[in-house]
Enzyme design. Structure first.
Site, mmCIF file in Angstrom:
data_model
loop_
_atom_site.group_PDB
_atom_site.id
_atom_site.type_symbol
_atom_site.label_atom_id
_atom_site.label_comp_id
_atom_site.label_asym_id
_atom_site.label_seq_id
_atom_site.Cartn_x
_atom_site.Cartn_y
_atom_site.Cartn_z
ATOM 1 N N ASP A 1 0.774 -1.238 0.000
ATOM 2 C CA ASP A 1 0.000 0.000 0.000
ATOM 3 C C ASP A 1 0.806 1.289 0.000
ATOM 4 O O ASP A 1 0.636 2.149 -0.847
ATOM 5 C CB ASP A 1 -0.937 0.030 1.217
ATOM 6 C CG ASP A 1 -1.822 -1.199 1.283
ATOM 7 O OD1 ASP A 1 -1.544 -2.169 0.566
ATOM 8 O OD2 ASP A 1 -2.787 -1.181 2.056
ATOM 9 N N GLU B 1 1.297 -9.632 11.507
ATOM 10 C CA GLU B 1 1.113 -9.264 10.097
ATOM 11 C C GLU B 1 2.469 -8.986 9.450
ATOM 12 O O GLU B 1 2.758 -9.420 8.346
ATOM 13 C CB GLU B 1 0.217 -8.024 10.024
ATOM 14 C CG GLU B 1 -0.163 -7.605 8.622
ATOM 15 C CD GLU B 1 -1.117 -6.410 8.599
ATOM 16 O OE1 GLU B 1 -1.494 -6.009 7.482
ATOM 17 O OE2 GLU B 1 -1.474 -5.874 9.672
#
Length: 415
Positions: A162, A386
């Site tokens: 992102d 994550e």
């Protein structure tokens, strides 16, 4: 350090807990839907203890495939009011409410690995999936190639990385002053220091608004979209997918015209992303032709795509020797390095696994083993986060993460 007593069992339990019946969410709370490349990785984890469930994960992903072959990056299987941007913001008309963009097409590669493991029922499942995998590949070849044959991302979310520094220049040229008010979900769940900034997020939403206004018409978006970047993640993943689809088609005797030509085109595209000045594969803004000047973890996916590079191997050796928990998503020697902020420095276990697959395939066994062991140490030492700080190893982002559990089960946890 919290040394995990039985990481195998813990990893399995994470996948089972995140299973929503046919698809797996990345993690509880933060990501309540099915994400495209998360699912492909997660399926590999399931394949270690439940082959049928592994197939179902991929099959469910393809229930969201659009008529034109596109497979969206998010499938909104059920409504979740708290998530933004939800299906009402995207305004898509697929078979399942979804986003209007894709993610790196790693599904073909992960499905091939599951198929090779499943000697009992693999052929039948693969034959049913193959036309869908091929249709998605053809959609990418039709709509995402630049003039050199590299594959473009049309939204930072699409490349899956992102807030990577690769996009900074392209994003800086965008005007998002009229984006309006919105409420982010991610920063209510995890530390905002670990996430993309508001400057970035405004532009993510602006790009969604542009896509929606165009009705996600790809022809129209070719001229409308201010963000179109030829990217190593997309290019290497698509090239690898083409190679795997070709192998599958040959072994199962399935029609798949044009794949050899696609491979040649994509190989040229991959070579066009070499930045000689930087000595690395790099992203390129297709509107300006300028290279981004970023050495990212995606730069090391060259081997995954079957593209050899002595210079990248030299770089990797240095990284393995100097970075305590490699491979960082952005080179620590570079000015924009940020050890905690998402794709501007942190280490991602699943990217390591894909780099490792490539190293193994091209005979760099020693480096593959080294990376696998370091990734295993990271997960067993710091848990199933994550992503991780590449210097200290400390966990960041969401916890009990499906793809990190899958990486452990399939790759990093192997002695």
């Amino acid at each position: 350090m919290n040394h995990h007593t039985n990481p195998d069992r813990e990893a399995r339990n994470i996948l089972i807990a995140n299973d929503r019946g046919g698809y797996t969410i990345p993690t509880e709370g933060l990501y309540p839907y099915q994400w495209n490349w998360d699912s492909a990785i997660t399926a590999l984890g399931f394949a270690q203890f439940d082959l049928d469930r592994a197939w179902v994960e991929i099959e469910t992903l393809f229930t969201g495939q659009w008529d034109n072959g596109m497979v969206p990056h998010i499938l909104f299987h059920q409504q979740d009011e708290g998530y933004f941007p939800g299906p009402d913001v995207w305004g898509c008309n697929g078979p399942i409410p979804s986003s209007g963009i894709i993610q790196p097409p790693i599904a073909a590669t992960m499905t091939r690995k599951i198929w090779e493991q499943d000697t009992a029922f693999g052929d039948a499942r693969m034959k049913a999936l193959f036309p869908k995998l091929l249709a998605w590949h053809r959609w990418i070849m039709k709509w995402r190639l630049d003039e050199f044959g590299a594959v473009c991302t049309t939204h930072p979310w699409e490349a899956g990385r992102d807030n990577a520094p690769d996009w900074d220049n392209s994003m800086a040229r965008m005007d998002a002053s009229d984006v309006g008010e919105y409420k982010r979900r991610d920063i209510s769940h995890v530390n905002s220091e670990d996430r993309p900034t508001k400057f970035d997020y405004d532009r993510y939403i602006r790009l969604v608004q542009i896509g929606r206004k165009a009705g996600w018409d790809q022809q129209e978006l070719l001229s409308l979209n201010p963000f179109r970047v030829a990217d190593p993640t997309m290019t290497f993943a698509t090239l690898r997918a083409a190679r795997d689809l070709l192998v599958i088609s040959e072994q199962l005797g399935l029609a798949a015209e044009g794949l050899s030509t696609d491979i040649e085109k994509l190989e040229a595209g991959a070579r066009s992303l070499w930045n000689e000045e930087l000595g690395s594969f790099d992203a390129r803004d297709t509107h300006t032709g300028e290279m981004s000047g970023s050495v990212s973890n995606a730069s090391y996916l060259c081997w995954y795509a079957g593209v050899e590079s002595d210079k990248m191997l030299e770089r990797l050796k240095t990284t393995l020797e100097t970075v305590p928990y490699p491979v960082p998503s952005y080179d620590p020697e570079m000015p924009k390095f940020d050890a905690r902020r998402y794709w501007r420095g942190p280490t991602w276990a699943f990217m390591n696994m894909m780099i490792g697959f490539g190293l193994q395939d091209l005979g760099h066994t020693e480096h593959a083993d080294q990376l696998r062991k370091k990734t295993g140490d990271l997960i067993s030492g710091f848990g199933f986060a994550e992503y991780f700080d590449p210097i200290t190893g400390s966990p960041a982002g969401g916890k009990a993460f499906s793809w990190t559990a899958a990486v452990w089960l399939h790759w990093a946890g192997r002695a």
